[in-house]
Motif scaffolding. Sequence first.
Motif, PDB file in Angstrom:
ATOM      1  N   VAL A   1       0.836  -1.205   0.000  1.00  9.28           N
ATOM      2  CA  VAL A   1       0.000   0.000   0.000  1.00  9.28           C
ATOM      3  C   VAL A   1       0.869   1.252   0.000  1.00  9.28           C
ATOM      4  CG1 VAL A   1      -1.700   1.343   1.296  1.00  9.28           C
ATOM      5  CG2 VAL A   1      -1.965  -1.140   1.109  1.00  9.28           C
TER       6      VAL A   1
ATOM      7  N   PHE B   1      -6.399  -0.164  -0.119  1.00  8.93           N
ATOM      8  CA  PHE B   1      -6.282   0.996  -1.015  1.00  8.93           C
ATOM      9  C   PHE B   1      -7.658   1.487  -1.454  1.00  8.93           C
ATOM     10  CE2 PHE B   1      -5.587   3.211  -5.003  1.00  8.93           C
ATOM     11  CZ  PHE B   1      -4.464   3.979  -4.745  1.00  8.93           C
TER      12      PHE B   1
ATOM     13  N   ARG C   1       2.233   2.409  -3.198  1.00 13.49           N
ATOM     14  CA  ARG C   1       1.258   3.085  -4.068  1.00 13.49           C
ATOM     15  C   ARG C   1       0.861   4.444  -3.512  1.00 13.49           C
ATOM     16  NH1 ARG C   1      -3.235  -1.577  -4.942  1.00 13.49           N
ATOM     17  NH2 ARG C   1      -4.184   0.000  -6.286  1.00 13.49           N
ATOM     18  N   ASP C   2       0.835   4.563  -2.195  1.00 14.07           N
ATOM     19  CA  ASP C   2       0.451   5.814  -1.547  1.00 14.07           C
ATOM     20  C   ASP C   2       1.219   5.959  -0.233  1.00 14.07           C
ATOM     21  OD1 ASP C   2      -0.660   8.032  -0.422  1.00 14.07           O
ATOM     22  OD2 ASP C   2      -2.714   7.255  -0.311  1.00 14.07           O
TER      23      ASP C   2
END
Length: 428
Positions: A275, A384, A278-279
């Motif tokens: 996660v 997400f 990705r962010d």
Amino acid sequence: MKVLMFGWEFPPHISGGLGTACYGLVKGMAHHNQDIIFVVPKLWGDEEPLADFVNASDVTIDYREKRFKKFWKNLTYLEVSSFLVPYLGPDEFKKYTDYAIHDRTDVDESVFSNKFEFSGKYGKDLMMEVSRYALVAAHIAKSKEHDIIHAHDWLSFPAGIAAKEISGKPLVAHVHATEFDRSGESVNQVVYDIERAGMHAADHIVAVSQLTKNIIIKKYGIPASKVTVLHNAVLDASIIKSSYKKKVPEKIVTFLGRITFQKGPEYFVEAAKKVIERDPNVRFVMAGNGDLLNRMIDRVAELRMGTKFHFTGFLKGDDVDHMYAISDVYVMPSVSEPFGISPLEAVRHNTPVIISKQSGVAEVLNNAIKVDFWDIDSTADAIFALLHYDGIAKMFKELGTEELKKLKWEHVAEKLVNVYQKTLSQKP
């Protein structure tokens, strides 16, 4: 109906879900005007007066009675060299040292007719306390009028067996977790033997999920007709609107539970890494203690996400409520979870949840995202999605709230009374 119930802990002095479940069940039974004699090794004096509590530490035993001599002669002791709680992973069980059958009839009688001072905890003398608790249970069953006996989990099964042998009343064994949940296939043979003995001695068995019932049938050789599934519930189905505010701008994803093999903390850590890739504007929290804690800290360091991953240690009381309140997503990636009350508590705080398919709560909580515990990619995708798509999060919050209304302890207690009545009707 008068129920003689044996547990190992009762709120507010608990170490996990077992005590919470006992509290909910006793409270639900009071709603149906059932007369409960609840026995614990040690009372602390601040328990809510929901039952006729008996403090095993206050009970005097006279070993000179022939029946008690027999119990004492055949007690099994397990020497434990480490801290022990009802649910443990294999690393902790490896610290067990030895067990033996002790014949104590050679001890001077002046030692007898005394009270045992139980610690009520899970230390190195746990199995001696379990054995002595059984001895005290026999005395209580002889002196307290009752119609049926109810024993919670392996710690209390020897007490239930002893009470049944003395009084002749039927025994209901309540299985909240099995040794296979705690340790996978690397079971501790002594604990397994205690569980098996309790299940076979019982006139009926209550399992907290179909998942648990299947294990009982397959691993302990119990016929399906002898096992009834009664799912756990929540003490209060109302939504908690907390005024507690988080002090960081990022979204928060939480794991709250024992950091042991059973709970799958390593899958939470690995999903967190995916996660964050990705962010990076997400913080992960692992709240709890357990034998895998140091390993998880090391793994977080290896993955270089220490600034985004926090370990709180064991939380209780208001701290638990605050943690739920500031969480945007709650994750329970358990490898084998007999039930799992914590996702229900998260829903009460209006927090969307992700739970493993290998959990009992997945049988009753339909409006949650369910993943295989080992599938870290699916877990990361679900986290997400809940963090970034408000519509999905809102839907699960609303539907989860409606589901909670059906999960009340008084409903569970009503079904339990039916189990008692059926068991009593089948007793010759």
